[in-house]
Design a protein around this motif. Structure first.
Motif, short mmCIF file in Angstrom:
data_model
loop_
_atom_site.label_atom_id
_atom_site.label_comp_id
_atom_site.label_asym_id
_atom_site.label_seq_id
_atom_site.Cartn_x
_atom_site.Cartn_y
_atom_site.Cartn_z
N LEU A 130 0.86 -1.18 0.00
CA LEU A 130 0.00 0.00 0.00
C LEU A 130 0.89 1.23 0.00
O LEU A 130 1.90 1.28 0.72
N ALA A 131 0.53 2.22 -0.81
CA ALA A 131 1.30 3.45 -0.89
C ALA A 131 0.34 4.62 -0.81
O ALA A 131 -0.65 4.67 -1.54
N GLY A 132 0.63 5.55 0.09
CA GLY A 132 -0.18 6.76 0.22
C GLY A 132 0.58 7.95 -0.33
O GLY A 132 1.77 8.09 -0.10
N ALA A 140 -3.15 0.43 -3.96
CA ALA A 140 -2.98 -0.96 -3.54
C ALA A 140 -2.32 -1.71 -4.70
O ALA A 140 -2.86 -1.74 -5.81
N LEU A 141 -1.15 -2.29 -4.44
CA LEU A 141 -0.37 -2.97 -5.48
C LEU A 141 -0.26 -4.45 -5.16
O LEU A 141 -0.21 -4.84 -3.99
N ASN A 142 -0.17 -5.26 -6.21
CA ASN A 142 0.06 -6.69 -6.01
C ASN A 142 1.57 -6.96 -5.95
O ASN A 142 2.37 -6.04 -6.05
N GLN A 143 1.94 -8.22 -5.79
CA GLN A 143 3.36 -8.56 -5.62
C GLN A 143 4.18 -8.32 -6.88
O GLN A 143 5.41 -8.36 -6.83
N ARG A 144 3.55 -8.06 -8.00
CA ARG A 144 4.27 -7.74 -9.25
C ARG A 144 4.38 -6.23 -9.49
O ARG A 144 4.94 -5.80 -10.48
N GLY A 145 3.76 -5.42 -8.60
CA GLY A 145 3.80 -3.98 -8.75
C GLY A 145 2.68 -3.42 -9.60
O GLY A 145 2.71 -2.24 -9.96
N GLU A 146 1.67 -4.19 -9.87
CA GLU A 146 0.52 -3.73 -10.65
C GLU A 146 -0.53 -3.16 -9.70
O GLU A 146 -0.77 -3.71 -8.62
N VAL A 147 -1.16 -2.04 -10.10
CA VAL A 147 -2.18 -1.41 -9.27
C VAL A 147 -3.44 -2.27 -9.30
O VAL A 147 -4.00 -2.55 -10.36
N VAL A 148 -3.87 -2.71 -8.12
CA VAL A 148 -5.11 -3.49 -7.98
C VAL A 148 -6.28 -2.52 -7.83
O VAL A 148 -7.33 -2.71 -8.44
N TRP A 149 -6.10 -1.48 -7.02
CA TRP A 149 -7.10 -0.42 -6.88
C TRP A 149 -6.44 0.83 -6.32
O TRP A 149 -5.33 0.79 -5.82
#
Length: 192
Positions: A130-132, A140-149
């Motif tokens: 998670l990055a603010g 919210a990113l997955n373990q590959r660095g893709e934005v989930v939401w």
């Protein structure tokens, strides 16, 4: 940027080679260093000795350590002033990098360790970083660095927390004076 290595582990080795490339180290030493580093990171110990350097493009604004992909190895998650989130291996090499728009100052990052209590979801959909940002977005990113939401809290995100005993809730502190609680996988606002 520095990682943790205990002073005693360095003194006990007679290896004068400062190369941290895992391919160049004997397997026994690799295992020993990995175990000591992971134990130190899990306990949240301060930096004792320089284990490896890593240079970001701009200020490192937030650092967190967690095993985000469930492989047993700690990853180091870095947020920076230029809007990048970087995930490094225990050896200090870049695993992946994601830019969150242009000029989106990343104020805080947190890695989420896989828990036995969490619901199993696919790699593509499992939120593990998670990055603010300064502009009020939480990513919210997955373990590959893709934005989930992503979610807009409408003011700078200052802190993000996921309680290990309740990993499905994301707690966000922002400059609007509120605490926001979202569902980790759904991004549904649970309360404010």
């Amino acid at each position: 940027m520095m990682a943790i290595q205990s002073q005693s582990s360095h003194d006990e080795t007679n290896d004068t080679d400062q190369d941290t490339d895992p391919e160049m180290l004997p397997q026994r030493k690799q295992t020993e260093i990995k175990q000591q580093l992971q134990a130190s990171l899990r306990r949240g110990l301060a930096v004792v000795e320089r284990a490896w350097p890593y240079r970001t493009r701009d200020w490192a604004t937030s650092v967190h350590a967690a095993d985000i992909d469930g492989d047993g190895d700690i990853e180091v998650i870095v947020g920076s002033y230029d809007g990048h989130v970087q995930v490094l291996t225990k050896w200090g090499t870049l695993k992946w990098e994601k830019q969150l728009g242009r000029g989106k100052w990343v104020c805080t990052v947190v890695g989420i360790q896989r828990s036995e209590k969490e619901t199993i979801v696919s790699v593509e959909k499992r939120v593990c970083v998670l990055a603010g940002s300064r502009d009020g977005q939480i990513y919210a990113l997955n373990q590959r660095g893709e934005v989930v939401w992503s979610y807009d809290v409408e003011s700078a995100v200052r802190q993000v927390y996921v309680n290990p005993t309740c990993p499905d809730e994301v707690i966000i502190g922002s400059e609007d004076g509120y605490v926001h609680v979202l569902g980790r996988q759904s991004k549904e606002m649970l309360w404010k």
